[in-house]
Design a protein around this motif. Sequence first.
Motif, PDB file in Angstrom:
ATOM      1  N   ALA A 238       0.744  -1.048   0.029  1.00 37.88           N
ATOM      2  CA  ALA A 238       0.020   0.018  -0.255  1.00 37.88           C
ATOM      3  C   ALA A 238       0.770   1.181  -0.006  1.00 37.88           C
ATOM      4  N   TRP A 239       0.276   2.339  -0.477  1.00 42.88           N
ATOM      5  CA  TRP A 239       0.986   3.551  -0.790  1.00 42.88           C
ATOM      6  C   TRP A 239       1.508   4.086   0.679  1.00 42.88           C
ATOM      7  N   PRO A 240       0.570   4.231   1.712  1.00 42.52           N
ATOM      8  CA  PRO A 240       1.088   4.823   3.071  1.00 42.52           C
ATOM      9  C   PRO A 240       2.109   3.922   3.722  1.00 42.52           C
ATOM     10  N   GLU A 241       1.924   2.775   3.570  1.00 41.12           N
ATOM     11  CA  GLU A 241       3.112   1.718   4.004  1.00 41.12           C
ATOM     12  C   GLU A 241       4.439   2.093   3.345  1.00 41.12           C
ATOM     13  N   THR A 242       4.576   2.110   2.083  1.00 41.57           N
ATOM     14  CA  THR A 242       6.001   2.396   1.603  1.00 41.57           C
ATOM     15  C   THR A 242       6.436   3.906   1.724  1.00 41.57           C
ATOM     16  N   VAL A 243       5.571   4.672   1.839  1.00 40.54           N
ATOM     17  CA  VAL A 243       5.908   6.139   2.048  1.00 40.54           C
ATOM     18  C   VAL A 243       6.493   6.266   3.675  1.00 40.54           C
ATOM     19  N   ALA A 244       5.710   5.686   4.401  1.00 39.05           N
ATOM     20  CA  ALA A 244       6.251   5.487   5.802  1.00 39.05           C
ATOM     21  C   ALA A 244       7.471   4.854   6.091  1.00 39.05           C
ATOM     22  N   ASP A 245       7.698   3.737   5.290  1.00 35.68           N
ATOM     23  CA  ASP A 245       9.130   3.257   5.443  1.00 35.68           C
ATOM     24  C   ASP A 245      10.101   3.709   4.473  1.00 35.68           C
ATOM     25  N   ALA A 246       9.839   4.743   3.959  1.00 35.67           N
ATOM     26  CA  ALA A 246      10.727   5.404   3.131  1.00 35.67           C
ATOM     27  C   ALA A 246      11.240   4.633   1.830  1.00 35.67           C
ATOM     28  N   LYS A 247      10.399   3.861   1.549  1.00 32.96           N
ATOM     29  CA  LYS A 247      10.716   3.176   0.332  1.00 32.96           C
ATOM     30  C   LYS A 247      10.296   3.920  -1.105  1.00 32.96           C
ATOM     31  N   VAL A 248       9.223   5.053  -0.738  1.00 34.98           N
ATOM     32  CA  VAL A 248       8.903   5.929  -1.531  1.00 34.98           C
ATOM     33  C   VAL A 248       9.395   7.148  -1.251  1.00 34.98           C
ATOM     34  N   SER A 249       9.944   8.044  -2.162  1.00 37.05           N
ATOM     35  CA  SER A 249       9.951   9.450  -1.752  1.00 37.05           C
ATOM     36  C   SER A 249       8.818  10.307  -2.467  1.00 37.05           C
ATOM     37  N   ALA A 250       8.090  11.242  -1.838  1.00 35.53           N
ATOM     38  CA  ALA A 250       7.173  11.982  -2.707  1.00 35.53           C
ATOM     39  C   ALA A 250       6.987  13.225  -2.134  1.00 35.53           C
ATOM     40  N   SER A 251       7.217  14.308  -3.045  1.00 37.00           N
ATOM     41  CA  SER A 251       7.194  15.672  -2.740  1.00 37.00           C
ATOM     42  C   SER A 251       6.251  16.452  -3.672  1.00 37.00           C
ATOM     43  N   GLY A 252       5.627  17.559  -2.894  1.00 39.15           N
ATOM     44  CA  GLY A 252       4.722  18.402  -3.650  1.00 39.15           C
ATOM     45  C   GLY A 252       3.120  17.990  -3.550  1.00 39.15           C
ATOM     46  N   GLU A 253       2.278  18.924  -3.527  1.00 36.86           N
ATOM     47  CA  GLU A 253       1.035  18.709  -3.372  1.00 36.86           C
ATOM     48  C   GLU A 253       0.255  17.698  -4.223  1.00 36.86           C
ATOM     49  N   ARG A 254       0.928  17.479  -5.234  1.00 36.63           N
ATOM     50  CA  ARG A 254       0.374  16.443  -6.211  1.00 36.63           C
ATOM     51  C   ARG A 254       0.955  15.160  -6.396  1.00 36.63           C
ATOM     52  N   ALA A 255       1.704  14.785  -5.327  1.00 42.56           N
ATOM     53  CA  ALA A 255       2.793  13.676  -5.455  1.00 42.56           C
ATOM     54  C   ALA A 255       2.003  12.442  -4.536  1.00 42.56           C
ATOM     55  N   ASP A 256       0.711  12.711  -4.360  1.00 38.15           N
ATOM     56  CA  ASP A 256       0.134  11.372  -3.674  1.00 38.15           C
ATOM     57  C   ASP A 256      -0.542  10.438  -4.662  1.00 38.15           C
ATOM     58  N   LEU A 257       0.182   9.387  -4.962  1.00 38.45           N
ATOM     59  CA  LEU A 257      -0.442   8.405  -5.875  1.00 38.45           C
ATOM     60  C   LEU A 257      -1.529   7.385  -5.475  1.00 38.45           C
ATOM     61  N   GLU A 258      -1.788   7.478  -4.321  1.00 33.73           N
ATOM     62  CA  GLU A 258      -2.760   6.532  -3.596  1.00 33.73           C
ATOM     63  C   GLU A 258      -4.044   6.456  -4.374  1.00 33.73           C
ATOM     64  N   PRO A 259      -4.672   7.662  -5.062  1.00 34.99           N
ATOM     65  CA  PRO A 259      -5.996   7.440  -5.500  1.00 34.99           C
ATOM     66  C   PRO A 259      -5.705   6.580  -6.930  1.00 34.99           C
ATOM     67  N   TYR A 260      -4.648   6.513  -7.492  1.00 40.19           N
ATOM     68  CA  TYR A 260      -4.458   5.877  -8.746  1.00 40.19           C
ATOM     69  C   TYR A 260      -3.865   4.405  -8.740  1.00 40.19           C
ATOM     70  N   LEU A 261      -3.513   3.707  -7.388  1.00 33.02           N
ATOM     71  CA  LEU A 261      -3.053   2.454  -7.179  1.00 33.02           C
ATOM     72  C   LEU A 261      -4.201   1.563  -6.649  1.00 33.02           C
ATOM     73  N   PRO A 262      -3.804   0.328  -6.794  1.00 37.46           N
ATOM     74  CA  PRO A 262      -3.027   0.004  -8.008  1.00 37.46           C
ATOM     75  C   PRO A 262      -3.507  -0.080  -9.418  1.00 37.46           C
ATOM     76  N   VAL A 263      -2.271   0.042 -10.219  1.00 34.20           N
ATOM     77  CA  VAL A 263      -2.647   0.305 -11.676  1.00 34.20           C
ATOM     78  C   VAL A 263      -3.492  -0.913 -12.319  1.00 34.20           C
ATOM     79  N   MET A 264      -2.864  -2.129 -11.977  1.00 30.66           N
ATOM     80  CA  MET A 264      -3.539  -3.431 -12.308  1.00 30.66           C
ATOM     81  C   MET A 264      -3.661  -4.409 -11.211  1.00 30.66           C
ATOM     82  N   ARG A 265      -4.767  -5.303 -11.311  1.00 31.70           N
ATOM     83  CA  ARG A 265      -4.917  -6.211 -10.244  1.00 31.70           C
ATOM     84  C   ARG A 265      -4.859  -7.528 -10.900  1.00 31.70           C
TER      85      ARG A 265
END
Length: 265
Positions: A238-265
Amino acid sequence: MPPAKKRTRSYDPGKIRAAVLAQFGNVRTAVRTLTPEQLALPTRLGDWTVRELAAHVTMAVETVSRNLDREEPAKAELALLDWPFATAARAAGIDEGTRALAADNADLDDLFARTEERISKKLADASGSRLLATRTGAITLDDYLVTRTVELVVHTDDLNAAVPGLGIPYDRQALAACTRLLADALAVKAPGGSTEVRVPPYAVVQCVEGPRHTRGTPPNVVETDPLTWIRLATGRVAWPETVADAKVSASGERADLEPYLPVMR
């Protein structure tokens, strides 16, 4: 289904063919070492065991040979970037077929050997422009083989997660193609140019509606490694998990990709 972009990334057909065979070989070598106890371990794919997951890997590759045996369709129905959005509808059929295949093949290495022999022979003479009548739609062989890198890399990661210390290696070309296709699919699902998503060393895409960035450092940047991206894109993490674990760096007000994930199931 989101429409495919008009301009699709190109892939070297020879490298993709080699990557599919190489990654399948990597999985086969590892599966050969698994004990009955390891084959019975659970996976992160519902209630599939490692045995069923391994059998599914052969199914994902055997579809190439099986579709080459079928009559060629009259016209293409599926672009490469349509494929990530066309797979969810087949989940129930895939589950049933996988369970049956695992139950009917006690000797997994024999199943892998037969699958490997079949695809190697079929690809030797097959034209990349040849259309395949896949269950998700008619698609060229070259494009379908790119989708096989996604199947192989994603399920290699699933196997590595299920069996501690298994350590199946990733063919570089297969990992690159998988990363790029899923990144391009994100750009289709969330069209725009306000956010730059970087997955070094393989992919950079622009996505998300908003002011388009043209010069200097982008105001909205997401960066992660290939395997973390693949896990996000396919719903393994999940997006919050990877951001919290610093596996993803996200900067900027439009850098939250959670609404678009997952891309495929």
